[in-house]
Each structure stands twice: as structure tokens, then as C-alpha cells.
Design an enzyme around this catalytic site. Structure first.
Site, PDB file in Angstrom:
ATOM      1  N   ARG A   3      -4.328  -8.785  -9.279  1.00  0.00           N
ATOM      2  CA  ARG A   3      -5.372  -9.632  -9.828  1.00  0.00           C
ATOM      3  C   ARG A   3      -5.858  -9.030 -11.131  1.00  0.00           C
ATOM      4  O   ARG A   3      -6.074  -7.814 -11.219  1.00  0.00           O
ATOM      5  CB  ARG A   3      -6.516  -9.667  -8.824  1.00  0.00           C
ATOM      6  N   SER A   7       5.486   3.135 -15.170  1.00  0.00           N
ATOM      7  CA  SER A   7       4.525   3.653 -16.146  1.00  0.00           C
ATOM      8  C   SER A   7       3.144   3.716 -15.518  1.00  0.00           C
ATOM      9  O   SER A   7       2.730   2.771 -14.846  1.00  0.00           O
ATOM     10  CB  SER A   7       4.417   2.703 -17.356  1.00  0.00           C
ATOM     11  N   HIS A  49       2.695   0.540 -13.082  1.00  0.00           N
ATOM     12  CA  HIS A  49       3.461  -0.692 -13.290  1.00  0.00           C
ATOM     13  C   HIS A  49       4.954  -0.352 -13.196  1.00  0.00           C
ATOM     14  O   HIS A  49       5.400   0.643 -13.777  1.00  0.00           O
ATOM     15  CB  HIS A  49       3.139  -1.274 -14.674  1.00  0.00           C
ATOM     16  N   GLY A  55       0.776  -1.244   0.000  1.00  0.00           N
ATOM     17  CA  GLY A  55       0.000   0.000   0.000  1.00  0.00           C
ATOM     18  C   GLY A  55       0.804   1.289   0.000  1.00  0.00           C
ATOM     19  O   GLY A  55       0.272   2.350   0.344  1.00  0.00           O
ATOM     20  N   SER A  56       2.093   1.230  -0.417  1.00  0.00           N
ATOM     21  CA  SER A  56       2.871   2.475  -0.363  1.00  0.00           C
ATOM     22  C   SER A  56       2.375   3.487  -1.403  1.00  0.00           C
ATOM     23  O   SER A  56       2.445   4.694  -1.171  1.00  0.00           O
ATOM     24  CB  SER A  56       4.369   2.201  -0.540  1.00  0.00           C
ATOM     25  N   GLU A  64       7.660   6.153  -8.420  1.00  0.00           N
ATOM     26  CA  GLU A  64       6.219   5.849  -8.487  1.00  0.00           C
ATOM     27  C   GLU A  64       5.438   6.791  -7.588  1.00  0.00           C
ATOM     28  O   GLU A  64       4.379   7.306  -7.956  1.00  0.00           O
ATOM     29  CB  GLU A  64       5.952   4.401  -8.029  1.00  0.00           C
ATOM     30  N   GLU A 101      -6.224  -6.815 -21.256  1.00  0.00           N
ATOM     31  CA  GLU A 101      -4.961  -7.564 -21.253  1.00  0.00           C
ATOM     32  C   GLU A 101      -4.007  -6.985 -20.203  1.00  0.00           C
ATOM     33  O   GLU A 101      -3.971  -5.776 -19.993  1.00  0.00           O
ATOM     34  CB  GLU A 101      -4.281  -7.531 -22.634  1.00  0.00           C
ATOM     35  N   LEU A 102      -3.206  -7.868 -19.615  1.00  0.00           N
ATOM     36  CA  LEU A 102      -2.318  -7.473 -18.511  1.00  0.00           C
ATOM     37  C   LEU A 102      -1.309  -6.394 -18.923  1.00  0.00           C
ATOM     38  O   LEU A 102      -0.579  -6.574 -19.907  1.00  0.00           O
ATOM     39  CB  LEU A 102      -1.568  -8.724 -18.019  1.00  0.00           C
ATOM     40  N   ASP A 103      -1.270  -5.296 -18.175  1.00  0.00           N
ATOM     41  CA  ASP A 103      -0.270  -4.228 -18.337  1.00  0.00           C
ATOM     42  C   ASP A 103      -0.158  -3.746 -19.787  1.00  0.00           C
ATOM     43  O   ASP A 103       0.934  -3.473 -20.285  1.00  0.00           O
ATOM     44  CB  ASP A 103       1.116  -4.716 -17.849  1.00  0.00           C
ATOM     45  N   ASN A 158      -3.512   2.229 -13.832  1.00  0.00           N
ATOM     46  CA  ASN A 158      -2.620   1.313 -13.100  1.00  0.00           C
ATOM     47  C   ASN A 158      -1.218   1.905 -13.112  1.00  0.00           C
ATOM     48  O   ASN A 158      -0.840   2.620 -14.036  1.00  0.00           O
ATOM     49  CB  ASN A 158      -2.595  -0.055 -13.790  1.00  0.00           C
TER      50      ASN A 158
HETATM   51  C1  GRF Z   1       4.393  -1.197  -7.093  1.00  0.00           C
HETATM   52  O1  GRF Z   1       5.710  -1.393  -7.505  1.00  0.00           O
HETATM   53  C2  GRF Z   1       3.476  -1.029  -8.285  1.00  0.00           C
HETATM   54  O2  GRF Z   1       4.103  -0.406  -9.362  1.00  0.00           O
HETATM   55  C3  GRF Z   1       3.158  -2.452  -8.637  1.00  0.00           C
HETATM   56  O3  GRF Z   1       3.033  -3.126  -7.409  1.00  0.00           O
HETATM   57  C4  GRF Z   1       3.812  -2.443  -6.433  1.00  0.00           C
HETATM   58  C5  GRF Z   1       2.867  -2.098  -5.331  1.00  0.00           C
HETATM   59  O4  GRF Z   1       3.510  -1.515  -4.231  1.00  0.00           O
HETATM   60  N1  GRF Z   1       1.977  -2.539  -9.480  1.00  0.00           N
HETATM   61  P1  GRF Z   1       2.653  -0.846  -3.075  1.00  0.00           P
HETATM   62  O5  GRF Z   1       1.653  -1.905  -2.589  1.00  0.00           O
HETATM   63  O6  GRF Z   1       1.962   0.353  -3.619  1.00  0.00           O
HETATM   64  O7  GRF Z   1       3.646  -0.523  -2.009  1.00  0.00           O
END
Ligand code: GRF
Length: 208
Positions: A94, A139, A112, A15-16, A177, A146-148, A110
Site C-alpha cells: 500500500r 534493494s 523491493h 511475512g518472510s 532479501e 513516490e512508489l519505490d 523498504n
Molecule cells: C518481498 O519480495 C519484498 O521485497 C516485496 O514484497 C515481498 C514480501 O515478501 N516488497 P514477504 O511478505 O516478506 O515474504
């Protein structure tokens, strides 16, 4: 000022990114988004503890034993109940059903941890190192079934150093991020409010 866009953040773990999104909003209440729900398919996700500390309402339901579409209908009911307008996936581990993604077209983002289209899926930092990439990054993209795979909205880059390990790279990318996602979410929320993006009408409450 227009009402902030109501955002539901979907998590499965740490959850960061949820924290970063919430903190940016707290520091600047004029942000065009408000986090109104943290939803998780993992009841023991640490991010849910953070949500509680942040006073963000949460919803959780294990996906175990449920068909994907059935789980996503429950998830959608929780989002609709909180009048969510925009969904931000943040470590949501998921795949969403095609039906869900289509009903929320243009309303799911999302983040990624790679420079898409490189390294979709898991273990991105190890794969970037093994591939000999000179740069890594993250990104933010629109979600498609489709995934990512959806259109990339923005990326942040870091250089890869000779001594990097997957962990050291992850740390540097994660810091990016936490800066990138709040900015992109704010810009997208503003565009959504202005009617400047192609988005499906909001799903209504389920029929009895
Ligand atoms: C992050 O690196 C995000 O890009 C990826 O999963 C990780 C989740 O980290 N999809 P957090 O749970 O937000 O700390």
C-alpha cells in the site's frame, strides 16, 4: 550499549522478511534494533500469525472503506503508542500518504525485489526476465512519497540463468532479501541512534 532502536514492521502478506528481521535480532540480542510492532492493513495476512509466534505485538486494520490519509493516521497512532522510531516496510502493498511519509522522513525503509531504479512496482521478476536482464536482485531504500523511488541504501545481486522462471528467480532473490534487510536495518538503526542521518523528529501522540 545504547537502547536498541524501536522498529515497526509493516506487512500485507506472507511475512518472510519480518521473520528474517526478527530471527537476526533473536540470534544477536546486541543488534541495534528491536521489533516492537508488526502492523498490517490485511487482517488475514499470514505474517500476523508469524508475529504471534515470534511474540511480536501486532496491530491490524483493514484499509477498505477508509481514505488513505485517514488509514495512515490510525497506523501512525499504533506506531506512536508502541513508541516506534523506525518503520520497515516488508511486503507492505500500500502506498503511504505524502503526509505520513513527510512526518516520518528519514525513518521509513523498504525492501523491493529488483535492482532499482529498474522495475519499480509489481511483477518484478517476470519483468526482469522479459527485459533480458543478466542480473536481478533486491534493494533497500528510503521511502519517499513516490512508489519505490527513494534513495537506495544497499542492493544484493543474483545472476539470471537461461532456465529461470519468475518463481525460481523469486526464490533466489528472496534468499538475498533475508540476508540484506537485517544488515541494512541494523546499520541504519545505528546511524539513526548516532544522529548521523537526516530524520524528522518523532511524531507525538495525536491531540485529543
Ligand atoms: C518481498 O519480495 C519484498 O521485497 C516485496 O514484497 C515481498 C514480501 O515478501 N516488497 P514477504 O511478505 O516478506 O515474504
Amino acid at each position: 550499549m545504547a537502547e536498541p532502536v524501536r522498529v515497526g514492521v509493516l506487512i500485507s502478506g506472507r511475512g518472510s522478511n519480518l521473520l528474517a528481521l526478527a530471527e537476526h535480532r533473536r540470534r544477536d540480542p546486541e543488534r541495534p534494533y528491536a521489533i516492537v510492532l508488526a502492523a498490517s492493513n490485511v487482517p488475514e495476512a499470514r505474517g500476523l500469525v508469524l508475529a504471534k509466534r515470534l511474540a511480536v505485538p501486532s496491530w491490524t486494520q483493514s484499509h477498505k472503506g477508509l481514505e488513505r490519509a485517514e488509514f495512515d493516521r490510525l497506523l501512525e497512532a499504533a506506531l506512536v503508542e508502541r513508541r516506534v522510531e523506525l518503520v520497515a516496510l516488508a511486503g507492505y502493498m500500500r502506498l503511504l500518504s505524502r503526509e505520513f511519509v513527510e512526518r516520518w522522513r528519514g525513518r521509513i525503509l523498504n525492501i523491493h525485489p529488483s535492482l532499482l531504479p529498474l522495475h519499480k512496482g509489481l511483477d518484478t521478476h517476470r519483468r526482469a526476465l522479459l527485459a533480458g536482464d543478466l542480473e536481478a536482485g533486491c534493494s533497500v531504500h528510503l521511502v519517499t512519497p513516490e512508489l519505490d523511488d527513494g534513495p537506495v541504501i544497499a542492493q544484493a545481486r543474483v545472476r539470471i540463468h537461461a532456465r529461470d522462471t519468475p518463481q525460481s528467480l523469486e526464490e533466489r532473490v528472496l534468499a538475498e532479501e533475508h540476508k540484506l534487510y537485517p544488515l541494512v536495518l541494523a546499520a541504519y538503526a545505528e546511524a539513526l541512534r548516532a544522529g548521523a542521518v537526516d530524520a524528522a523528529p518523532l511524531p507525538g501522540p495525536a491531540l485529543p
